[in-house]
Scaffold this active site. Structure first.
Site, PDB file in Angstrom:
ATOM      1  CB  ALA A  62      -1.405   0.171   1.543  1.00  0.00           C
ATOM      2  N   GLY A 101       0.279  -4.872   0.383  1.00  0.00           N
ATOM      3  CA  GLY A 101      -0.635  -5.036  -0.188  1.00  0.00           C
ATOM      4  C   GLY A 101      -0.332  -5.717  -1.585  1.00  0.00           C
ATOM      5  CD  GLU A 104      -2.230  -7.560   2.206  1.00  0.00           C
ATOM      6  OE1 GLU A 104      -1.912  -6.586   1.412  1.00  0.00           O
ATOM      7  OE2 GLU A 104      -3.438  -8.578   3.104  1.00  0.00           O
ATOM      8  CD  GLU A 124       1.223  -5.518   4.738  1.00  0.00           C
ATOM      9  OE1 GLU A 124       2.086  -6.214   5.466  1.00  0.00           O
ATOM     10  OE2 GLU A 124       0.168  -5.302   4.320  1.00  0.00           O
TER      11      GLU A 124
HETATM   12  N1  3HC Z   1       4.435   3.478   0.322  1.00  0.00           N
HETATM   13  C1  3HC Z   1       4.754   4.817  -0.253  1.00  0.00           C
HETATM   14  N2  3HC Z   1       6.500   4.665  -0.162  1.00  0.00           N
HETATM   15  C2  3HC Z   1       7.577   3.294   0.072  1.00  0.00           C
HETATM   16  C3  3HC Z   1       6.418   2.391   0.511  1.00  0.00           C
HETATM   17  C4  3HC Z   1       5.419   2.496   0.598  1.00  0.00           C
HETATM   18  N3  3HC Z   1       5.109   1.027   0.537  1.00  0.00           N
HETATM   19  N4  3HC Z   1       7.466   1.427  -0.290  1.00  0.00           N
HETATM   20  C5  3HC Z   1       8.719   2.016  -0.291  1.00  0.00           C
HETATM   21  N5  3HC Z   1       8.402   4.052  -0.341  1.00  0.00           N
HETATM   22  C6  3HC Z   1       9.390   4.777  -1.172  1.00  0.00           C
HETATM   23  C7  3HC Z   1      10.227   5.002  -0.074  1.00  0.00           C
HETATM   24  O1  3HC Z   1       9.904   5.927   1.243  1.00  0.00           O
HETATM   25  C8  3HC Z   1      11.710   5.777  -0.582  1.00  0.00           C
HETATM   26  O2  3HC Z   1      11.240   7.071  -1.023  1.00  0.00           O
HETATM   27  P1  3HC Z   1      12.168   8.193  -0.472  1.00  0.00           P
HETATM   28  O3  3HC Z   1      12.730   8.123  -2.208  1.00  0.00           O
HETATM   29  O4  3HC Z   1      11.504   9.338  -1.647  1.00  0.00           O
HETATM   30  O5  3HC Z   1      13.146   8.357   0.664  1.00  0.00           O
HETATM   31  C9  3HC Z   1      11.466   5.394  -1.554  1.00  0.00           C
HETATM   32  O6  3HC Z   1      10.356   3.809  -1.943  1.00  0.00           O
HETATM   33  C10 3HC Z   1      12.431   3.635  -2.539  1.00  0.00           C
HETATM   34  O7  3HC Z   1      12.315   2.834  -1.680  1.00  0.00           O
HETATM   35  P2  3HC Z   1      13.492   2.551  -0.614  1.00  0.00           P
HETATM   36  O8  3HC Z   1      14.718   3.572  -0.480  1.00  0.00           O
HETATM   37  O9  3HC Z   1      13.111   1.804   1.300  1.00  0.00           O
HETATM   38  O10 3HC Z   1      13.840   1.426  -1.512  1.00  0.00           O
HETATM   39  P3  3HC Z   1      15.151   0.424  -0.886  1.00  0.00           P
HETATM   40  O11 3HC Z   1      14.770  -0.147  -3.000  1.00  0.00           O
HETATM   41  O12 3HC Z   1      16.117  -0.103  -0.452  1.00  0.00           O
HETATM   42  O13 3HC Z   1      13.863  -0.759  -0.713  1.00  0.00           O
HETATM   43  C11 3HC Z   1      11.068  -1.498  -0.544  1.00  0.00           C
HETATM   44  C12 3HC Z   1      12.648  -1.261  -0.968  1.00  0.00           C
HETATM   45  C13 3HC Z   1      11.968  -3.142  -0.064  1.00  0.00           C
HETATM   46  C14 3HC Z   1      10.295  -2.134  -1.139  1.00  0.00           C
HETATM   47  C15 3HC Z   1      11.779  -1.028   0.720  1.00  0.00           C
HETATM   48  O14 3HC Z   1      11.195   0.111  -0.312  1.00  0.00           O
HETATM   49  C16 3HC Z   1      10.430  -1.009   1.775  1.00  0.00           C
HETATM   50  O15 3HC Z   1      10.348  -2.347   2.122  1.00  0.00           O
HETATM   51  N6  3HC Z   1       8.555  -0.362   1.410  1.00  0.00           N
HETATM   52  C17 3HC Z   1       7.602  -1.036   2.566  1.00  0.00           C
HETATM   53  C18 3HC Z   1       7.471  -2.251   2.014  1.00  0.00           C
HETATM   54  C19 3HC Z   1       5.788  -2.439   3.071  1.00  0.00           C
HETATM   55  O16 3HC Z   1       6.415  -2.282   4.065  1.00  0.00           O
HETATM   56  N7  3HC Z   1       4.526  -3.065   2.566  1.00  0.00           N
HETATM   57  C20 3HC Z   1       4.185  -3.317   3.401  1.00  0.00           C
HETATM   58  C21 3HC Z   1       3.487  -1.229   3.605  1.00  0.00           C
HETATM   59  S1  3HC Z   1       1.515  -1.642   4.021  1.00  0.00           S
HETATM   60  C22 3HC Z   1       0.780  -2.051   3.381  1.00  0.00           C
HETATM   61  O17 3HC Z   1       0.651  -2.939   2.240  1.00  0.00           O
HETATM   62  C23 3HC Z   1      -0.890  -2.564   3.946  1.00  0.00           C
HETATM   63  C24 3HC Z   1      -1.567  -3.873   3.519  1.00  0.00           C
HETATM   64  O18 3HC Z   1      -2.108  -4.649   4.092  1.00  0.00           O
HETATM   65  C25 3HC Z   1      -3.419  -3.401   3.218  1.00  0.00           C
END
Ligand code: 3HC
Length: 697
Positions: A62, A101, A104, A124
């Site tokens: 998400a 997400g 998912e 998450e």
């Molecule tokens: N939403 C918004 N922005 C995100 C994001 C997300 N899910 N994931 C990464 N970003 C952004 C970061 O803030 C960063 O922004 P910036 O360049 O402005 O600083 C940019 O994307 C790149 O991210 P990273 O520097 O972390 O890049 P990496 O290549 O090192 O890592 C990644 C990539 C493994 C995808 C890592 O970003 C990550 O772990 N992201 C989060 C994944 C996550 O937690 N997903 C679950 C979200 S909650 C959800 O899905 C709820 C659902 O169940 C309803």
């Protein structure tokens, strides 16, 4: 259609492509686009549909920045419903990371193919959330309850091969040929007339599950994730997957997700997610600065810090030259490193071959000349300015001209160290936290003459060794230790004013800190601060108007240096290292107050928390005002990753914003009135309090 999702065809197969850089997050416009694209796919005369992403990754979750804001566009369940209910096969084509997400979404496709380098997971929980788009109900149906329980409560990333073995991925396709592989797979499925495999309809892996696994998981989460709500909600959801029909399980997931997403813990953890990424950015870094390649590293000092630092490089395959002055110390240091690796191997964390590979990357030496070819040298010798200056003078002579020279100092003036070299632009501070091979934080100390190139290189090195780097300026103690000095001082003042050690420690432990300030001092070793104070000529040379508490000095005079001597503010059980109250010390504290003419009083736990937290916050405000930290969120990252503040509090500055800066400032002023020698309200705190502002605006 939304600009971030497109629909096209490859012959008889429909292709839905997501393109929302950098990580294809499921922002509202992507959900809108997917809903429309799958409506188009349904109406098209194709035999199957492939869902694929442009760029570096499949959907990584998400859009975290949308949480806590009014929602727009179709919700997750509507969008994912449109995919799952498509009456022809849908195949997710996964590369990079399918997380949260993103996974998912893939679980709502009827099949999943991936390249071997891909990773999937439901992380998450690290954001204080649970998978809220059906992940807790679908993943257990594919991989089984226990495996899903572990993956969801720990937020683990699972490699594609393992996910394939666990039934989450249906087929692995050749690296670089994902699109072709997915299309071929989809055609094959359609040609065979294989049934649409909707995960929601699979039940065998969630029926007949031993209900005790959930109690075991809850007990483990309460212990290892003390105070965190999200792991418990995750467990409850997987339990629901095993005890309720799918639709009711989904309802339960939604309720428990909403509880988390609207709560303070997730807000704090989401703050830390973005804070961590912001910390790597340097406001004045020109866009064209490129980090230098660091192929080999030198570390001076094979003690606890030096050895730990060397391990960081060996862990990621970077060769290290480890220098000591005496053979015995070098051998001891190497033995400790080997012991650490072997312990990890014994626990199953690495193989014996890996232990040997890592040891082979460390070249021990007694000769400075061995540092002549390395690209970066980190000095981790005794924390004393004269010693450091001698080391840097020597280093400057032997290291190649473009090598970066870093000091692992925790308090000293990096500019003064740089001044003894002919390359001050190549000198930087790298303050590792102990144990250096474990702790994630690195304070990167930027000197007045440190070049952008040196800074950019150090940040890149920090990322390469999997640390979280925060750039800080030069001052006594930088950010973390400068603030902690105020915090520990308050803890000691409260001892003389009326509290006993556990009455100081327990309230912040209850708040969520890994330990209270006095337990922390005992762990770090009381002699360290004692030597520093002696070096500064304290208390004799105390500046007029400053307050000083002698209790820690008295403990050291008794040989009580903390945990390592079995006694400090507390007594420690030799076998369990468990802390015990010590009547002898409690008596010493009371006598000390009497000698100083202080009338002791009961100090309520709320006052303890306020004085400890607000001493950190007020000093943090000074640090921001002086430009020692670039932003308030950097301070939060330092405290979460270096000082045991739980991410669910968001760090001291975020905590202050939650309390309200007007309230914090008012209390700081009251404390300053009662004790002007130890409280100096920060002008920035005053300004923000009066304007209704926040540190993390
Ligand atoms: N939403 C918004 N922005 C995100 C994001 C997300 N899910 N994931 C990464 N970003 C952004 C970061 O803030 C960063 O922004 P910036 O360049 O402005 O600083 C940019 O994307 C790149 O991210 P990273 O520097 O972390 O890049 P990496 O290549 O090192 O890592 C990644 C990539 C493994 C995808 C890592 O970003 C990550 O772990 N992201 C989060 C994944 C996550 O937690 N997903 C679950 C979200 S909650 C959800 O899905 C709820 C659902 O169940 C309803």
């Amino acid at each position: 259609m939304s600009h971030s999702v497109s629909y096209g065809r490859d012959g008889d197969v429909g292709i839905v492509t997501v393109n929302n850089p950098p990580v294809n997050a499921l922002s509202s416009h992507v959900r809108q686009g997917l809903t429309e694209a799958f409506a188009q796919a349904a109406a098209d005369d194709t035999i199957a549909t492939v869902l694929i992403c442009e760029g570096r990754t499949f959907i990584a979750g998400a859009d975290i920045s949308e949480f806590g804001k009014p929602s727009s566009g179709p919700n997750f369940l509507e969008t994912l419903g449109a995919i799952e209910n498509l009456p022809k096969p849908v195949v997710a084509a996964i590369h990079g990371t399918a997380l949260g997400g993103g996974l998912e979404t893939a679980l709502c496709c009827h099949y999943r193919v991936a390249v071997p380098s891909a990773r999937v997971g439901l992380p998450e929980v690290h954001l204080g959330l649970l998978p809220g788009a059906g992940g807790t109900q679908r993943l257990p149906r594919l991989m089984g309850a226990q495996a899903a329980l572990d993956a969801i409560t720990n937020g683990t990333h699972i490699g594609a091969k393992a996910a394939h073995a666990q039934g989450v991925i249906d087929e692995l396709v050749e690296e670089g040929r994902l699109r072709e592989g997915a299309i071929a797979f989809a055609r094959n499925i359609a040609a065979r007339g294989a049934p649409l495999k909707r995960v929601r309809d699979l039940n065998d892996k969630v029926s007949g599950v031993d209900p005790r696994i959930f109690d075991v998981a809850r007990a483990a989460a309460r212990k290892s994730k003390r105070g965190f709500q999200a792991p418990l909600n995750c467990i409850a959801c997987v339990e629901a997957a095993c005890t309720l029909p799918f639709d009711e399980g989904m309802k339960r997931e939604r309720e428990l997700f909403n509880e988390l997403v609207t709560g303070s813990q997730s807000a704090a953890q989401r703050h830390i997610f973005f804070a961590e990424r912001a910390a790597a950015k340097v406001d004045d870094m020109p866009a064209d600065v490129k980090p230098l390649a660091i192929r080999t590293v030198g570390v001076i000092g094979a003690g606890t810090m030096g050895g730990g630092i060397a391990m960081n490089f060996a862990n990621v395959g970077i060769p290290v030259v480890l220098l000591e002055m005496e053979k015995a110390a070098l051998d001891r240091g190497l033995a400790v490193i080997r012991g650490n690796y072997e312990r990890t191997a014994k626990r199953g964390g690495m193989s014996i071959e890996q232990v040997e590979q890592r040891m082979a990357l460390i070249t021990p030496t007694l000769d400075y000349a061995a540092l002549a070819t390395v690209d970066l040298v980190i000095e981790a010798v005794y924390e004393n300015m004269e010693v450091k200056k001698t080391v840097f003078t020597k280093l400057d002579q032997v290291a190649k001209p473009d090598a970066i020279l870093a000091s692992n100092t925790s308090t000293l003036d990096v500019d003064e160290i740089a001044a003894v070299t002919k390359r001050p632009h190549k000198v930087i501070g790298t303050h590792f936290f102990s144990p250096a091979n474990v702790m994630k934080l690195l304070e990167i100390v930027r000197g007045a003459k440190t070049s952008h190139e040196t800074l950019a290189t150090t940040l890149a090195v920090c990322k390469a060794i999997n640390k979280i780097g925060v750039v800080v300026g030069v001052c006594d103690g930088f950010v973390g230790n400068r603030m902690v000095h105020r915090y520990i001082s308050q803890a000691n003042y409260m001892l003389e004013e009326g509290a006993l050690p556990h009455e100081v420690d327990d309230p912040v432990y209850e708040l969520g800190f890994a330990m209270g300030p006095l337990t922390m001092s005992d762990l770090a070793g009381l002699d360290v601060g004692w030597r520093i104070r002696q070096g500064k000529g304290l208390p004799e040379k105390l500046p007029p108007g400053e307050r000083y508490c002698e209790i820690a000095d008295s403990l050291c005079e008794l040989g009580r240096y903390g945990q390592k001597t079995g006694a400090g503010y507390y007594r420690y059980d030799a076998a369990t290292r468990e802390r015990q109250r010590d009547p002898e010390i409690e008596k010493l504290i009371v006598e000390h107050a009497k000698t100083k003419g202080i009338t002791r009083r009961a100090i309520a736990p709320t006052e303890v928390v306020e004085r400890l937290m607000y001493s950190l916050i007020n000093e943090g405000a000074w640090i921001l005002e002086e430009g020692i930290a670039q932003r308030a969120s950097d301070i939060d990252v330092i405290y979460v990753y270096g000082y045991g503040v739980p991410s669910y509090l968001g760090g001291p500055m975020f905590y202050a914003d939650q309390v309200g800066l007007d309230k914090v400032y008012a209390r700081v002023c009251e404390f300053a009135k009662a004790d002007p020698a130890s409280w100096h309200p920060a002008p920035l705190l005053k300004k923000l309090a009066e304007s209704g502002g926040k540190f993390n605006a």
